[in-house]
Design a protein around this motif. Sequence first.
Motif, mmCIF file in Angstrom:
data_model
loop_
_atom_site.group_PDB
_atom_site.id
_atom_site.type_symbol
_atom_site.label_atom_id
_atom_site.label_comp_id
_atom_site.label_asym_id
_atom_site.label_seq_id
_atom_site.Cartn_x
_atom_site.Cartn_y
_atom_site.Cartn_z
ATOM 1 N N VAL A 9 -6.011 11.446 2.502
ATOM 2 C CA VAL A 9 -6.491 10.119 2.132
ATOM 3 C C VAL A 9 -5.493 9.071 2.602
ATOM 4 N N ASN A 10 -5.943 8.142 3.423
ATOM 5 C CA ASN A 10 -5.116 7.001 3.818
ATOM 6 C C ASN A 10 -5.280 5.939 2.735
ATOM 7 N N CYS A 11 -4.258 5.780 1.911
ATOM 8 C CA CYS A 11 -4.364 4.877 0.758
ATOM 9 C C CYS A 11 -4.260 3.407 1.157
ATOM 10 N N ILE A 59 -3.461 15.068 0.119
ATOM 11 C CA ILE A 59 -2.362 14.320 0.734
ATOM 12 C C ILE A 59 -2.671 12.834 0.607
ATOM 13 N N LEU A 60 -1.853 12.126 -0.150
ATOM 14 C CA LEU A 60 -2.024 10.693 -0.355
ATOM 15 C C LEU A 60 -1.006 9.954 0.509
ATOM 16 N N GLN A 65 0.445 1.986 -1.567
ATOM 17 C CA GLN A 65 -0.555 0.956 -1.334
ATOM 18 C C GLN A 65 -1.645 0.932 -2.411
ATOM 19 N N LEU A 66 -1.699 1.940 -3.241
ATOM 20 C CA LEU A 66 -2.754 2.012 -4.250
ATOM 21 C C LEU A 66 -2.657 0.837 -5.217
ATOM 22 N N GLU A 67 -3.757 0.132 -5.413
ATOM 23 C CA GLU A 67 -3.766 -0.967 -6.378
ATOM 24 C C GLU A 67 -3.696 -0.437 -7.802
ATOM 25 N N ASP A 68 -4.268 0.742 -8.022
ATOM 26 C CA ASP A 68 -4.238 1.355 -9.346
ATOM 27 C C ASP A 68 -3.660 2.765 -9.215
#
Length: 275
Positions: A9-11, A59-60, A65-68
Amino acid sequence: MLDVEATYVNCWRNYTRFRTLYQILDDLGATIDIHRQSTPHDELVDRLQQHDGPRTVVILDEVDQLEDPSVIYDLHSLPQFAIICIANKEEELFSRIDDRLVSRLRSSEHVRMDKYHDEQLYDILSARAKWGLDEDVITDDQLYRIADAAAGDARLAIGILRTAAGKADRENHERITDDILLDSAEDARAQIKQKSLDSLTPHQRVVYDIVREHGPVGPSEIHERYSEDVDDPRTKRTIRTYLSKMEQYNLLEAEGTSRDREYSLVDSAAASPMQ
């Protein structure tokens, strides 16, 4: 052999909790009856909890960059999933998540990657030239010059080589000339910058535009102007994270200490030149 699958996952692209969970379920083939506009987040978590396939490594990438960041907790709590978090600055990520999760992550395996040095970049470029270009299209000296100009940035180094090879091919040159190399370095930097700009979230783009229009400017003024421009402003801490991220990607540069720090756009002309 272990029966393990993996999903990436491209965060930066999937920066909301919903997008991240949806991307994972989509890779697992479990999104047929999920509606992007109306399906609640908890239902996505329940769907992951019901997953009865092989254990999956998630895989993150660009996880900061995740807002939450609570999505990390969602995944960590599910025994059928293991997670690999990739971030530029570990502490910036930890500052935004629950203390319980921080404790668990700190006890996990950590792998720290330093910037590439010139010899490593040369090896990376040399391998690509060997398998992707005809013999003698580019010299070792030119590869070393690309490595030096990239200043530890493998993405830029590979971009310069790829751009130079494409330019030589279009112009029917049998070899990559020094002039082509110089032009390609500028073009590759511009392409990478544009790609980074295109990847910014809507809120990050507002912050970037404020710095572009008013810089040099400090974090407090940036947040003040930003809060006036958007309907659902993020916190000051989040804005500082945005600024740090854009600094890491050479979109912004900062001067001064933490108290009097000011941000402005990176001067492309000041980048390491091709010698």
